[in-house]
Design an enzyme around this catalytic site. Structure first.
Site, PDB file in Angstrom:
ATOM      1  N   ASP A   1       0.859  -1.187   0.000  1.00  0.00           N
ATOM      2  CA  ASP A   1       0.000   0.000   0.000  1.00  0.00           C
ATOM      3  C   ASP A   1       0.892   1.233   0.000  1.00  0.00           C
ATOM      4  OD1 ASP A   1      -3.270   0.081   0.883  1.00  0.00           O
ATOM      5  OD2 ASP A   1      -2.202   2.013   0.860  1.00  0.00           O
TER       6      ASP A   1
ATOM      7  N   ASP B   1       4.013   2.644  -4.490  1.00  0.00           N
ATOM      8  CA  ASP B   1       2.948   3.102  -5.390  1.00  0.00           C
ATOM      9  C   ASP B   1       2.926   2.172  -6.603  1.00  0.00           C
ATOM     10  OD1 ASP B   1       1.422   4.386  -7.321  1.00  0.00           O
ATOM     11  OD2 ASP B   1       2.342   6.347  -7.029  1.00  0.00           O
TER      12      ASP B   1
ATOM     13  N   ASN C   1      -5.602  -5.283  -6.303  1.00  0.00           N
ATOM     14  CA  ASN C   1      -6.785  -4.711  -5.664  1.00  0.00           C
ATOM     15  C   ASN C   1      -6.700  -3.192  -5.484  1.00  0.00           C
ATOM     16  OD1 ASN C   1      -9.124  -4.713  -3.557  1.00  0.00           O
ATOM     17  ND2 ASN C   1      -7.355  -3.933  -2.417  1.00  0.00           N
TER      18      ASN C   1
ATOM     19  N   SER D   1     -15.039  -3.889 -11.226  1.00  0.00           N
ATOM     20  CA  SER D   1     -16.144  -3.238 -10.515  1.00  0.00           C
ATOM     21  C   SER D   1     -17.404  -3.438 -11.350  1.00  0.00           C
ATOM     22  CB  SER D   1     -15.883  -1.738 -10.380  1.00  0.00           C
ATOM     23  OG  SER D   1     -17.045  -1.062  -9.922  1.00  0.00           O
TER      24      SER D   1
ATOM     25  N   SER E   1     -19.020  -1.065 -12.031  1.00  0.00           N
ATOM     26  CA  SER E   1     -18.898   0.138 -12.882  1.00  0.00           C
ATOM     27  C   SER E   1     -18.147  -0.149 -14.177  1.00  0.00           C
ATOM     28  CB  SER E   1     -18.178   1.258 -12.136  1.00  0.00           C
ATOM     29  OG  SER E   1     -18.877   1.620 -10.990  1.00  0.00           O
TER      30      SER E   1
ATOM     31  N   TYR F   1     -13.423   6.282 -14.008  1.00  0.00           N
ATOM     32  CA  TYR F   1     -13.426   5.083 -13.160  1.00  0.00           C
ATOM     33  C   TYR F   1     -14.014   3.880 -13.905  1.00  0.00           C
ATOM     34  CZ  TYR F   1     -14.255   2.080  -9.084  1.00  0.00           C
ATOM     35  OH  TYR F   1     -14.266   1.022  -8.199  1.00  0.00           O
TER      36      TYR F   1
ATOM     37  N   LYS G   1     -12.086   0.408 -15.186  1.00  0.00           N
ATOM     38  CA  LYS G   1     -12.459  -0.933 -14.714  1.00  0.00           C
ATOM     39  C   LYS G   1     -12.880  -1.846 -15.878  1.00  0.00           C
ATOM     40  CE  LYS G   1     -11.657  -0.492 -10.303  1.00  0.00           C
ATOM     41  NZ  LYS G   1     -10.605  -1.272  -9.645  1.00  0.00           N
TER      42      LYS G   1
ATOM     43  N   VAL H   1     -19.569  -1.709  -1.496  1.00  0.00           N
ATOM     44  CA  VAL H   1     -19.130  -2.147  -0.171  1.00  0.00           C
ATOM     45  C   VAL H   1     -18.783  -0.870   0.594  1.00  0.00           C
ATOM     46  CG1 VAL H   1     -17.391  -3.471   1.101  1.00  0.00           C
ATOM     47  CG2 VAL H   1     -18.134  -4.257  -1.166  1.00  0.00           C
TER      48      VAL H   1
ATOM     49  N   THR I   1     -16.616   0.778   2.115  1.00  0.00           N
ATOM     50  CA  THR I   1     -15.217   1.064   2.445  1.00  0.00           C
ATOM     51  C   THR I   1     -14.996   2.568   2.361  1.00  0.00           C
ATOM     52  OG1 THR I   1     -14.562   0.910   0.145  1.00  0.00           O
ATOM     53  CG2 THR I   1     -14.464  -1.126   1.427  1.00  0.00           C
TER      54      THR I   1
HETATM   55  N1  LIG Z   1     -15.894  -0.439  -2.136  1.00  0.00           N
HETATM   56  C1  LIG Z   1     -16.630  -0.570  -3.234  1.00  0.00           C
HETATM   57  O1  LIG Z   1     -17.820  -0.273  -3.220  1.00  0.00           O
HETATM   58  C2  LIG Z   1     -16.003  -1.100  -4.496  1.00  0.00           C
HETATM   59  C3  LIG Z   1     -16.864  -1.448  -5.545  1.00  0.00           C
HETATM   60  C4  LIG Z   1     -16.325  -1.935  -6.739  1.00  0.00           C
HETATM   61  C5  LIG Z   1     -14.948  -2.067  -6.851  1.00  0.00           C
HETATM   62  N2  LIG Z   1     -14.127  -1.723  -5.813  1.00  0.00           N
HETATM   63  C6  LIG Z   1     -12.687  -1.876  -6.011  1.00  0.00           C
HETATM   64  O2  LIG Z   1     -12.129  -2.640  -4.958  1.00  0.00           O
HETATM   65  C7  LIG Z   1     -10.758  -2.272  -4.771  1.00  0.00           C
HETATM   66  C8  LIG Z   1     -10.511  -1.997  -3.303  1.00  0.00           C
HETATM   67  O3  LIG Z   1     -11.305  -0.902  -2.917  1.00  0.00           O
HETATM   68  P1  LIG Z   1     -11.771  -0.601  -1.422  1.00  0.00           P
HETATM   69  O4  LIG Z   1     -13.200  -0.242  -1.498  1.00  0.00           O
HETATM   70  O5  LIG Z   1     -11.303  -1.643  -0.477  1.00  0.00           O
HETATM   71  O6  LIG Z   1     -10.985   0.805  -1.211  1.00  0.00           O
HETATM   72  P2  LIG Z   1     -10.080   1.406  -0.044  1.00  0.00           P
HETATM   73  O7  LIG Z   1      -9.877   2.828  -0.434  1.00  0.00           O
HETATM   74  O8  LIG Z   1     -10.642   1.093   1.291  1.00  0.00           O
HETATM   75  O9  LIG Z   1      -8.724   0.583  -0.232  1.00  0.00           O
HETATM   76  C9  LIG Z   1      -7.895   0.792  -1.335  1.00  0.00           C
HETATM   77  C10 LIG Z   1      -6.452   0.784  -0.856  1.00  0.00           C
HETATM   78  O10 LIG Z   1      -5.602   0.938  -2.006  1.00  0.00           O
HETATM   79  C11 LIG Z   1      -4.549   1.812  -1.671  1.00  0.00           C
HETATM   80  N3  LIG Z   1      -4.025   2.416  -2.890  1.00  0.00           N
HETATM   81  C12 LIG Z   1      -4.674   3.238  -3.749  1.00  0.00           C
HETATM   82  N4  LIG Z   1      -3.861   3.609  -4.734  1.00  0.00           N
HETATM   83  C13 LIG Z   1      -2.668   2.994  -4.530  1.00  0.00           C
HETATM   84  C14 LIG Z   1      -1.428   2.991  -5.213  1.00  0.00           C
HETATM   85  N5  LIG Z   1      -1.238   3.722  -6.328  1.00  0.00           N
HETATM   86  N6  LIG Z   1      -0.408   2.234  -4.738  1.00  0.00           N
HETATM   87  C15 LIG Z   1      -0.586   1.504  -3.602  1.00  0.00           C
HETATM   88  N7  LIG Z   1      -1.727   1.491  -2.902  1.00  0.00           N
HETATM   89  C16 LIG Z   1      -2.759   2.228  -3.357  1.00  0.00           C
HETATM   90  C17 LIG Z   1      -5.186   2.823  -0.715  1.00  0.00           C
HETATM   91  O11 LIG Z   1      -4.213   3.501   0.088  1.00  0.00           O
HETATM   92  C18 LIG Z   1      -6.126   1.940   0.099  1.00  0.00           C
HETATM   93  O12 LIG Z   1      -5.518   1.450   1.279  1.00  0.00           O
HETATM   94  C19 LIG Z   1     -10.519  -1.064  -5.690  1.00  0.00           C
HETATM   95  O13 LIG Z   1      -9.880  -1.486  -6.871  1.00  0.00           O
HETATM   96  C20 LIG Z   1     -11.922  -0.563  -5.995  1.00  0.00           C
HETATM   97  O14 LIG Z   1     -11.997   0.131  -7.216  1.00  0.00           O
HETATM   98  C21 LIG Z   1     -14.635  -1.252  -4.638  1.00  0.00           C
END
Ligand SMILES: NC(=O)c1ccc[n+]([C@@H]2O[C@H](COP(=O)([O-])OP(=O)(O)OC[C@H]3O[C@@H](n4cnc5c(N)ncnc54)[C@H](O)[C@@H]3O)[C@@H](O)[C@H]2O)c1
Length: 248
Positions: free
Chosen positions: A32, A54, A81, A132, A134, A145, A149, A178, A180
């Site tokens: 992360d 990153d 992820n 996603s 999306s 976004y 995806k 979700v 988050t």
């Molecule tokens: N939560 C939802 O509703 C949802 C729905 C569809 C898809 N997603 C996808 O699920 C995945 C996880 O999302 P989440 O909801 O757990 O989000 P979150 O923001 O809670 O977690 C994402 C993590 O990724 C890290 N991150 C982001 N960019 C980064 C980078 N360039 N390098 C290293 N780390 C990085 C962030 O610091 C964070 O800790 C994402 O790809 C998101 O698009 C989430």
């Protein structure tokens, strides 16, 4: 003991996935770019390393893979992820905003996969990309976004097509909403209400409900599954007409 790299592991779906891997006896390289949150989340966990990098930077990605191999000696699964969400109208999405989303969600997934391929060949490992809903259905406010995806979904099929020759499987999990940090930053109460109306199960999912699909796809139980796009979304994607007026 098998080894997974999980990106975006400091919180949300990535942290839940890390925990499920550990429960199944895997070791995990938690990646992360938020080093503080990553350290906090990993504090009570065993059989993990934390890598603060990153995923959109080529030099960082090389370090993630080499440090995982230095510590654990192998890579059996890569879970792409990490991602960011940015909701905005097309006309307010300038090139900079577009590139930021693409560079992490799409380029990061591509770069991590490229860097890990050599190691995954040795284990006949698995890639799971996180798409996603999306990326499956177009919507307002998601030109960057949603397109990123959708590209991740197709990238998964490309990876399955070419890497199958080495025994590497590639699949994509498309979460529905979700609660988050990522989702709550862009979901207003109106959006939350509309999602409920459009989802047959009539609720948001949990991090664990997404993580269990991810870890299944990485496991030997899914050894003949590749190139698949699996929505864990309460039925959202399969439901063409989710109008509240049509509910009984
Ligand atoms: N939560 C939802 O509703 C949802 C729905 C569809 C898809 N997603 C996808 O699920 C995945 C996880 O999302 P989440 O909801 O757990 O989000 P979150 O923001 O809670 O977690 C994402 C993590 O990724 C890290 N991150 C982001 N960019 C980064 C980078 N360039 N390098 C290293 N780390 C990085 C962030 O610091 C964070 O800790 C994402 O790809 C998101 O698009 C989430």
């Amino acid at each position: 003991m098998k080894v997974a790299i999980v990106t975006g592991a400091a919180r949300g779906i990535g942290l839940a996935t890390t925990r499920q891997f550990l429960t199944k006896g895997w070791r995990v390289a938690m990646v992360d770019w938020d080093g503080d949150e990553l350290a906090l989340s990993a504090k009570s966990l065993e059989n993990v390393i934390t890598l603060t990098y990153d995923i959109s930077q080529t030099q960082d990605v090389a370090r993630i893979v080499s440090q995982t191999l230095d510590t654990f000696g192998q890579i059996d699964a890569l879970v792409n992820n990490a991602g960011i969400a940015d909701f905005g109208p097309i006309e307010q999405t300038d090139f900079e905003r577009w590139r930021k989303v693409m560079s992490i969600n799409l380029d990061g997934t591509f770069l991590m996969s490229e860097a890990a391929t050599e190691a995954l060949k040795k284990t006949k490992g698995a890639i799971v990309n996180i798409g996603s809903i999306s990326g499956l259905r177009a919507s307002t406010l998601r030109v960057a976004y949603g397109t990123s995806k959708a590209a991740v979904i197709h990238l998964t099929k490309q990876q399955a097509a070419e890497l199958g020759e080495y025994g590497i499987r590639a699949n994509c999990v498309c979460p529905g909403p979700v609660r988050t940090k990522l989702a709550m930053a862009v979901h207003t109460q109106d959006i939350i209400d509309s999602y409920h109306d459009a989802i047959p199960l009539n609720r948001y999912g949990s991090e664990d409900e997404i993580a269990s699909v991810i870890t299944f796809l990485c496991s030997s139980e899914a050894s003949y599954v590749t190139g698949q796009i699996i929505a864990s979304d309460g039925g959202f994607e399969s439901t063409g007409v989710g109008l509240p007026a049509l509910r009984t």
